[in-house]
Write a protein that holds these residues in place. Structure first.
Motif, PDB file in Angstrom:
ATOM      1  N   SER A 214       0.834  -1.211   0.000  1.00 46.43           N
ATOM      2  CA  SER A 214       0.000   0.000   0.000  1.00 46.43           C
ATOM      3  C   SER A 214       0.863   1.254   0.000  1.00 46.43           C
ATOM      4  O   SER A 214       0.495   2.272  -0.593  1.00 46.43           O
ATOM      5  CB  SER A 214      -0.946   0.000   1.212  1.00 46.43           C
ATOM      6  N   CYS A 220      -2.255   3.175  -2.270  1.00 48.93           N
ATOM      7  CA  CYS A 220      -3.463   2.459  -2.708  1.00 48.93           C
ATOM      8  C   CYS A 220      -4.130   1.735  -1.540  1.00 48.93           C
ATOM      9  O   CYS A 220      -3.460   1.206  -0.657  1.00 48.93           O
ATOM     10  CB  CYS A 220      -3.123   1.441  -3.791  1.00 48.93           C
ATOM     11  N   ASP A 221      -5.476   1.687  -1.580  1.00 53.04           N
ATOM     12  CA  ASP A 221      -6.201   0.898  -0.589  1.00 53.04           C
ATOM     13  C   ASP A 221      -6.314  -0.548  -1.070  1.00 53.04           C
ATOM     14  O   ASP A 221      -5.830  -0.906  -2.151  1.00 53.04           O
ATOM     15  CB  ASP A 221      -7.579   1.512  -0.283  1.00 53.04           C
ATOM     16  N   THR A 222      -6.952  -1.386  -0.273  1.00 48.20           N
ATOM     17  CA  THR A 222      -7.005  -2.821  -0.583  1.00 48.20           C
ATOM     18  C   THR A 222      -7.716  -3.102  -1.902  1.00 48.20           C
ATOM     19  O   THR A 222      -7.267  -3.947  -2.688  1.00 48.20           O
ATOM     20  CB  THR A 222      -7.705  -3.581   0.553  1.00 48.20           C
ATOM     21  N   MET A 225      -5.500  -2.107  -4.861  1.00 54.70           N
ATOM     22  CA  MET A 225      -4.396  -3.052  -5.065  1.00 54.70           C
ATOM     23  C   MET A 225      -4.877  -4.342  -5.717  1.00 54.70           C
ATOM     24  O   MET A 225      -4.234  -4.874  -6.632  1.00 54.70           O
ATOM     25  CB  MET A 225      -3.713  -3.359  -3.722  1.00 54.70           C
ATOM     26  N   LYS A 277      -7.470   1.207   3.976  1.00 57.04           N
ATOM     27  CA  LYS A 277      -6.072   1.632   3.916  1.00 57.04           C
ATOM     28  C   LYS A 277      -5.340   1.050   5.125  1.00 57.04           C
ATOM     29  O   LYS A 277      -5.658   1.379   6.269  1.00 57.04           O
ATOM     30  CB  LYS A 277      -5.967   3.163   3.913  1.00 57.04           C
TER      31      LYS A 277
END
Length: 337
Positions: A214, A220-222, A225, A277
């Motif tokens: 991240s 980037c958030d989950t 990603m 996040k």
């Protein structure tokens, strides 16, 4: 029962409030940055599972030393601080709170976090726990928590570390069961295990993949990603490396629980959750120290010891440390401007 929470942030607040709700626990909360807010107003909790409430610890301490200014000893110390060995020594931090009848419960991320406490407090039960919780501190006096909290508790098997390892395991497990019962009464889904290190490695599989990626991906958030095929593949590859390391270190397969029976399942389960996040990203964005030593460096050193090749973990760790140094320099330059 007298319990002290060291690190009354989001996690410490939720755990302390649920133990207090049992009516069987006197809670001392060690608050540093949020001391004034908590002392005057308590901690406001917004929870869709436990309901909205205000947690007012029985005693609010501004420091560990302040917490000792009472006429009783503590049955349990629950440590909820970030594990940052380069900055804070947990042994030195909690030493003033430890008496002959104190159990030490470490609710911190990472591998090897309990080793120093076991060495320095050989007569005290010391056990790590694994927590699954979605919570955040919105301000110094307000916590938001979503969903149920799951806590996995268990004593370490210290074969090869101490001579009376089986007797010590049985002793520590009794203290684990005692606090587990209290958490259950308080509404937390707490379970006892005899495979605590396996569960800690299982959490490392998630933490040591999503957290650093991240950051190195630019924030980037989950969902971001996992929505990019190349990044999703990278996450799974990192998780396979860590999975293999965990099994080599523990000498047995990692525990199988629904949704986490393989890295691929873990990624699919994560994608079904709301975008999130990871904590390491929040620390990076706020120019705070990141827990890369216990989450990445310690597993890397164990992988080398057991001759497990984990090149993708090595790569993200190297990039993460580099980014942190650059982040620290920019923060220092801003302070000196």
């Amino acid at each position: 029962m007298h319990i002290v929470i060291v690190g009354t942030g989001a996690v410490g607040t939720i755990l302390g409030s649920r133990l207090q709700a049992t009516g069987q626990c006197h809670i001392t909360a060690v608050c540093r940055s949020n001391f004034e807010a908590v002392r005057h107003n308590g901690l406001k909790i917004n929870s869709d599972h436990f309901g909205n409430s205000v947690f007012k610890p029985d005693y609010v301490a501004s420091s560990v030393e302040d917490a000792t200014n009472q006429d009783y000893s503590f049955d349990y110390i629950i440590v909820c601080t970030k594990a940052l060995p380069a900055l804070t020594n947990t042994v030195d931090l909690i030493r003033p709170l430890v008496s002959s009848n104190t159990s030490i419960m470490l609710i911190q991320n990472g591998i090897g976090i309990e080793d120093d406490c076991i060495q320095h407090f050989p007569q005290n039960p010391v056990f790590p726990a694994v927590i699954y919780i979605m919570c955040t501190q919105l301000s110094p006096g307000e916590i938001e928590c979503s969903g149920q909290v799951r806590l996995i508790i268990g004593a370490n098997r210290l074969k090869g570390v101490v001579d009376d390892h089986e007797l010590r395991f049985e002793r520590d497990q009794k203290h684990c069961e005692r606090i587990r019962e209290l958490f259950n009464i308080g509404g937390i889904d707490a379970v006892l295990t005899d495979q605590i290190q396996g569960y800690r490695w299982l959490k490392i599989v998630w933490n040591a993949s999503f957290n650093p990626v991240s950051v190195v991906s630019g924030g980037c958030d989950t969902v971001e990603m996992l929505s990019q095929p190349e990044t999703a593949d990278l996450l799974c590859t990192i998780q396979h490396e860590l999975w293999a390391t965990g099994e080599a270190v523990t000498g047995q397969p990692l525990p199988l629980i629904p949704g986490t029976r393989s890295p691929e399942e873990l990624c699919r389960a994560t994608l079904k959750l709301p975008a999130y996040k990871p904590s390491m990203l929040h620390d990076y964005l706020n120019k705070r120290p990141m827990e890369h030593e216990v989450i990445l460096k310690n597993p890397l050193e164990l992988a080398r010891k057991y001759k497990i090749h984990i090149p993708h973990v090595e790569t993200v760790y190297a990039l993460l440390v580099l980014l942190e140094k650059k982040n620290n320099r920019s923060n220092s330059n801003k302070d000196n401007a």
